[in-house]
Design an enzyme around this catalytic site. Structure first.
Site, short mmCIF file in Angstrom:
data_model
loop_
_atom_site.label_atom_id
_atom_site.label_comp_id
_atom_site.label_asym_id
_atom_site.label_seq_id
_atom_site.Cartn_x
_atom_site.Cartn_y
_atom_site.Cartn_z
N SER A 55 0.88 -1.32 0.13
CA SER A 55 0.05 0.05 0.14
C SER A 55 0.99 1.08 0.10
O SER A 55 1.96 1.21 0.52
CB SER A 55 -0.78 0.11 1.55
OG SER A 55 -1.44 1.47 1.36
N TYR A 79 -1.87 -0.06 10.50
CA TYR A 79 -1.87 -0.39 9.19
C TYR A 79 -0.46 0.20 8.50
O TYR A 79 -0.05 -0.61 7.60
CB TYR A 79 -3.08 0.19 8.51
CG TYR A 79 -3.35 -0.12 7.03
CD1 TYR A 79 -4.04 -1.42 6.65
CD2 TYR A 79 -2.95 0.56 5.99
CE1 TYR A 79 -4.03 -1.87 5.53
CE2 TYR A 79 -3.40 0.23 4.50
CZ TYR A 79 -3.66 -1.15 4.50
OH TYR A 79 -4.03 -1.47 3.20
N LYS A 87 2.19 -2.42 6.80
CA LYS A 87 2.63 -2.49 5.33
C LYS A 87 3.97 -2.05 5.09
O LYS A 87 4.78 -2.50 4.08
CB LYS A 87 1.62 -1.40 4.25
CG LYS A 87 0.37 -1.91 4.47
CD LYS A 87 0.13 -3.10 3.62
CE LYS A 87 -1.35 -3.57 3.39
NZ LYS A 87 -1.64 -4.82 2.94
#
Length: 246
Positions: free
Chosen positions: A138, A151, A155
């Site tokens: 991402s 998050y 990533k």
């Protein structure tokens, strides 16, 4: 540029919906024998009904041993896409001990990439034919986003795991790359980013002024998997309309 996956077997995790589903269908259309993995039997059944050349495996990737057994049952794999993921959002100040279960799910997401890849790579090395792996990361791995504490960290770790994989597996002619999309307009993406007060600040940072369509991510993954990208290894490819580059 003509891309073909005839005589190739490609395993895609998280193939029951979204990017993984679209990717599995595209690869099958390009002649690949696709092994679609998901924990959603319903999604897998409908995918197999829609598309030829797809074998399905239903397994919860959070179960280490069950995953290894399931992936081994898939047989020899030439290309792998680690697409399965889990997302929960919380700000830095809201990360508390009771959030650890959610953080553990992020750990499972990363561990599943290592687990699935180990099984697939062992076969690639034994056959001495090389292979290609693409991990779905991402833009959040490289840009701080509000309410994405865990998050972003997860990533970012996936990007580095992928670089180490590229380093260690390169001598076996196994390439490992990441794609790093911005918001992608899957059904879930459209729902989650439909409110202008949420979407507009992000769109203002994207020079192209829009979010990514599913096919735009699929295009990049297919290219990196293919022999056309035979000298591309260890990259993190933004699919973000210029977000990270400006």
């Amino acid at each position: 540029m003509e891309i073909s996956f005839v005589s190739k077997r490609v395993l895609v995790t998280g193939a029951g919906k979204g990017i993984g589903r679209a990717l599995a269908k595209r690869l099958a259309n390009y002649g690949a024998e696709v092994v679609a993995v998901s924990r959603s039997k319903e999604g897998l059944d409908s995918l197999a009904a829609e598309t030829k050349n797809i074998k399905t495996i239903c397994v919860d990737l959070s179960d280490w041993d069950a995953t290894r057994k399931a992936i081994k049952s898939a047989g020899p794999i030439d290309c792998l896409v680690n697409n399965a993921a889990y997302a929960s959002l919380e700000s830095f100040l809201d990360v508390k001990p009771e959030n650890f279960d959610m953080m553990r799910l992020h750990e499972i997401t990363r561990k599943s990439v290592i687990n699935v890849s180990q099984v697939v790579v062992e076969g690639m090395i034994q056959r001495k034919k090389g292979g290609s792996i693409v991990n779905i990361s991402s833009q959040a791995s490289q840009a701080a986003l509000a309410d994405h504490t865990v998050y972003c960290g997860t990533k970012g770790a996936l990007d580095m795991v992928s670089r180490v994989m590229a380093l260690e597996l390169g001598p076996h002619n196994i390439r490992v790359n990441c794609v790093n999309p911005t918001v992608v307009l899957t059904d879930m993406g459209r729902l989650g980013w439909s409110k202008p007060e949420k979407a507009n600040p992000m769109l203002a940072k994207i020079p192209l002024g829009r979010f990514a369509e599913v096919d735009e991510v699929v295009d990049a993954v297919v290219y990196l998997l293919s022999d056309k990208a035979s000298m591309i290894n260890g990259v993190t490819l933004p699919i973000d309309g210029g977000f990270l580059g400006t």
